[in-house]
Motif scaffolding. Structure first.
Motif, PDB file in Angstrom:
ATOM      1  N   ALA A   1      33.517  35.463  50.692  1.00  0.00           N
ATOM      2  CA  ALA A   1      32.281  34.765  50.348  1.00  0.00           C
ATOM      3  C   ALA A   1      31.299  34.795  51.511  1.00  0.00           C
ATOM      4  O   ALA A   1      30.093  34.987  51.320  1.00  0.00           O
TER       5      ALA A   1
ATOM      6  N   ILE B   1      32.690  29.072  43.209  1.00  0.00           N
ATOM      7  CA  ILE B   1      33.537  29.090  44.406  1.00  0.00           C
ATOM      8  C   ILE B   1      34.201  27.743  44.651  1.00  0.00           C
ATOM      9  O   ILE B   1      35.417  27.673  44.908  1.00  0.00           O
TER      10      ILE B   1
ATOM     11  N   LEU C   1      32.801  40.810  42.733  1.00  0.00           N
ATOM     12  CA  LEU C   1      32.660  39.592  41.936  1.00  0.00           C
ATOM     13  C   LEU C   1      31.659  38.633  42.557  1.00  0.00           C
ATOM     14  O   LEU C   1      30.816  38.051  41.868  1.00  0.00           O
ATOM     15  N   LEU C   2      31.738  38.465  43.869  1.00  0.00           N
ATOM     16  CA  LEU C   2      30.842  37.525  44.544  1.00  0.00           C
ATOM     17  C   LEU C   2      29.415  38.065  44.621  1.00  0.00           C
ATOM     18  O   LEU C   2      28.449  37.307  44.489  1.00  0.00           O
TER      19      LEU C   2
ATOM     20  N   ARG D   1      34.176  33.726  35.378  1.00  0.00           N
ATOM     21  CA  ARG D   1      33.997  34.018  36.802  1.00  0.00           C
ATOM     22  C   ARG D   1      35.080  33.330  37.628  1.00  0.00           C
ATOM     23  O   ARG D   1      35.635  33.909  38.571  1.00  0.00           O
TER      24      ARG D   1
ATOM     25  N   GLY E   1      32.640  44.462  40.376  1.00  0.00           N
ATOM     26  CA  GLY E   1      32.775  43.064  39.987  1.00  0.00           C
ATOM     27  C   GLY E   1      32.637  42.852  38.489  1.00  0.00           C
ATOM     28  O   GLY E   1      33.371  42.069  37.884  1.00  0.00           O
TER      29      GLY E   1
ATOM     30  N   GLN F   1      35.444  41.579  35.437  1.00  0.00           N
ATOM     31  CA  GLN F   1      35.206  40.470  34.511  1.00  0.00           C
ATOM     32  C   GLN F   1      35.249  40.918  33.056  1.00  0.00           C
ATOM     33  O   GLN F   1      34.876  40.166  32.162  1.00  0.00           O
TER      34      GLN F   1
ATOM     35  N   SER G   1      38.370  35.212  37.219  1.00  0.00           N
ATOM     36  CA  SER G   1      38.382  36.517  37.889  1.00  0.00           C
ATOM     37  C   SER G   1      38.463  36.359  39.399  1.00  0.00           C
ATOM     38  O   SER G   1      39.246  37.047  40.076  1.00  0.00           O
ATOM     39  N   ILE G   2      37.672  35.437  39.956  1.00  0.00           N
ATOM     40  CA  ILE G   2      37.670  35.238  41.406  1.00  0.00           C
ATOM     41  C   ILE G   2      38.974  34.606  41.861  1.00  0.00           C
ATOM     42  O   ILE G   2      39.531  34.984  42.901  1.00  0.00           O
TER      43      ILE G   2
ATOM     44  N   LEU H   1      39.382  34.372  50.227  1.00  0.00           N
ATOM     45  CA  LEU H   1      38.182  34.026  49.456  1.00  0.00           C
ATOM     46  C   LEU H   1      37.057  33.569  50.378  1.00  0.00           C
ATOM     47  O   LEU H   1      35.902  33.984  50.212  1.00  0.00           O
TER      48      LEU H   1
ATOM     49  N   LEU I   1      36.964  40.927  45.298  1.00  0.00           N
ATOM     50  CA  LEU I   1      36.154  39.738  45.547  1.00  0.00           C
ATOM     51  C   LEU I   1      34.734  40.108  45.940  1.00  0.00           C
ATOM     52  O   LEU I   1      33.776  39.423  45.551  1.00  0.00           O
TER      53      LEU I   1
ATOM     54  N   THR J   1      26.362  29.495  42.465  1.00  0.00           N
ATOM     55  CA  THR J   1      27.601  30.207  42.766  1.00  0.00           C
ATOM     56  C   THR J   1      28.592  29.274  43.447  1.00  0.00           C
ATOM     57  O   THR J   1      29.789  29.283  43.144  1.00  0.00           O
TER      58      THR J   1
END
Length: 307
Positions: free
Chosen positions: A156, A128, A110-111, A91, A63, A67, A94-95, A152, A107, A123
């Protein structure tokens, strides 16, 4: 109710980890040899075996790389478990990009990094939710973004499962109960609320999406919660009969989510936003704790003491 994830092996080999992360095995060996981030176990044949903690660190490194972090910095940050100094717009970009590519592996890293650095509430609010709003706007403009939103949301949800330890809910005392209305499919905000409460140590029970009213009633009888938070994103899923039924049984219920605003008439309080719902849920738990800690008054005897 939050269900513990399926049991996974205590260790993974290099091929399995490469598949999970979506990176070549040679990359895993490079990260291990150059930066010291890799498998914590090797067998007699020098084969690498990865633990769950190893996998979490590698997800986070992936992640950070996505970034723009240099590999050495990403590795040291992941190994130390320290916060990553990434601005919200980076962020989001990137997401959003990873979701658009339908890259569950990217993902995940990143998450994981966002949750480890920001916590669940930030977050959701700063990363998100803005990405989901952008996807929704693009959908309204005629762009097909359904697969990106689905990817996504699933990533998540899985990241939250890794972030929040599983608890035995049967042992909880007076937890706040979080549930979606029976017709509500959008459960991610509620799961984020659950994670945010758990981060503070507050006991909570998360029932998931599309929860039948009978299930809510049964859980309430079992746990005797100080509050039930009933979530709806749209007015079509705001279940007024269930709200009235629960309140008629003497249960404290807070309608939460934007779907309740047009459905509830009069001065009825509605926790319309995520932040509103978090404040209400946290406040209910704090009030319940204060009542429990309040010293009881000793009753005076109706008969005077006689000597």
């Amino acid at each position: 109710m939050a269900v513990p994830p399926a049991r996974t092996p205590a260790r993974w080999n290099s091929a399995q980890v490469a598949e999970i992360l979506g990176v070549p095995q040679v990359t895993l060996r490079t990260w291990d040899n150059r930066y010291g981030i890799g498998a914590s176990h090797r067998d007699s044949g020098d084969r690498r075996w990865y633990s769950a903690a190893d996998l979490d660190r590698l997800r986070r490194m992936r992640g950070l790389l996505a970034q723009g972090y240099p590999a050495r910095t990403a590795a040291s940050t992941a190994l130390a478990g320290t916060a990553a100094d990434v601005p919200p717009h980076a962020r989001i970009a990137s997401i959003g990009s990873a979701a658009g590519r339908l890259s569950s592996g990217a993902l995940a890293g990143l998450l994981d990094d966002a949750l480890a650095t920001l916590g669940a509430a930030r977050t959701w609010g700063s990363v998100i939710a803005p990405v989901l709003r952008d996807l929704g706007d693009r959908w309204n403009d005629g762009e097909d973004c359904m697969a990106a939103e689905w990817t996504l949301s699933a990533a998540a949800s899985a990241a939250l499962d890794r972030h929040v330890p599983v608890v035995d809910e049967a042992s909880l005392a007076e937890p706040v109960v979080l549930a979606c209305s029976p017709g509500e499919r959008h459960e991610l905000p509620v799961k984020m609320l659950y994670a945010a409460l758990r981060e503070t140590g507050a006991p909570a029970v998360y029932l998931g999406g599309m929860v039948p009213g009978q299930v809510v009633s049964e859980v309430v009888r079992r746990f005797r919660p100080p509050l039930v938070l009933l979530w709806s994103m749209t007015s079509s899923t705001a279940d007024l009969p269930l709200l009235r039924e629960l309140r008629g049984a003497g249960i404290g219920v807070c309608p939460a989510g934007p779907g309740w605003v047009p459905a509830v008439n009069g001065p009825e309080p509605v926790a319309e936003t995520f932040d509103d719902a978090l404040r209400v849920a946290s406040g209910a738990r704090a009030r319940a704790r204060a009542v429990a800690q309040r010293p009881r008054r000793r009753r005076s005897s109706p008969v005077p003491n006689r000597r």
